[in-house]
Write an enzyme that holds these catalytic residues in place. Sequence first.
Site, PDB file in Angstrom:
ATOM      1  CG  HIS A  19      -2.037  -0.991   1.081  1.00  4.53           C
ATOM      2  ND1 HIS A  19      -2.713  -1.500   2.157  1.00  4.53           N
ATOM      3  CD2 HIS A  19      -2.614  -1.554  -0.012  1.00  4.53           C
ATOM      4  CE1 HIS A  19      -3.652  -2.328   1.738  1.00  4.53           C
ATOM      5  NE2 HIS A  19      -3.598  -2.388   0.430  1.00  4.53           N
ATOM      6  CG  ASP A  71      -5.073  -5.497  -4.737  1.00  3.83           C
ATOM      7  OD1 ASP A  71      -3.831  -5.582  -4.761  1.00  3.83           O
ATOM      8  OD2 ASP A  71      -5.683  -4.577  -4.168  1.00  3.83           O
TER       9      ASP A  71
END
Length: 151
Positions: A19, A71
């Site tokens: 992240h 993702d």
Amino acid sequence: MKKTTRIVPAHKHIALVAHDNYKAELLRWVKENKEALQGHFLYATGTTGHLLSKETGLAIKSLLSGPMGGDQQLGALISEGKIDMMIFFWDPLNAVPHDPDVKALLRIATVWNVPVAMNRSSAKFMISSPRMTQEIEIEIPDYPAYLAERI
């Protein structure tokens, strides 16, 4: 669920994910472990992959950025048996718009018995394991048997 096995090769297919608040941390870890990573096939979500490749010179297959579907692309690769392990430095203190995708990625990694390191300590244990350079057998769901039971 019934289980079967698959062989994880000596040259692993490793997913690298971070992240935004942890990209610098993952970059530092990759630089520290560059030599160990060179013998493996590396994948990453878009922004992370481009950053790591640019800063380290490592060959990394960059997928889409996480919020744009990266993702989910990694999850698909895991489901297809194309990812052997994942290093995912996620931000536990800040929500991201694609939190459902992150949860799905971690769920699918668990379903398919893919080892996941979520911080420097677990990543260090994983990369320094003697198994990193060995072919190993892991248990995975027996999908054909699962499908046959449901039809």
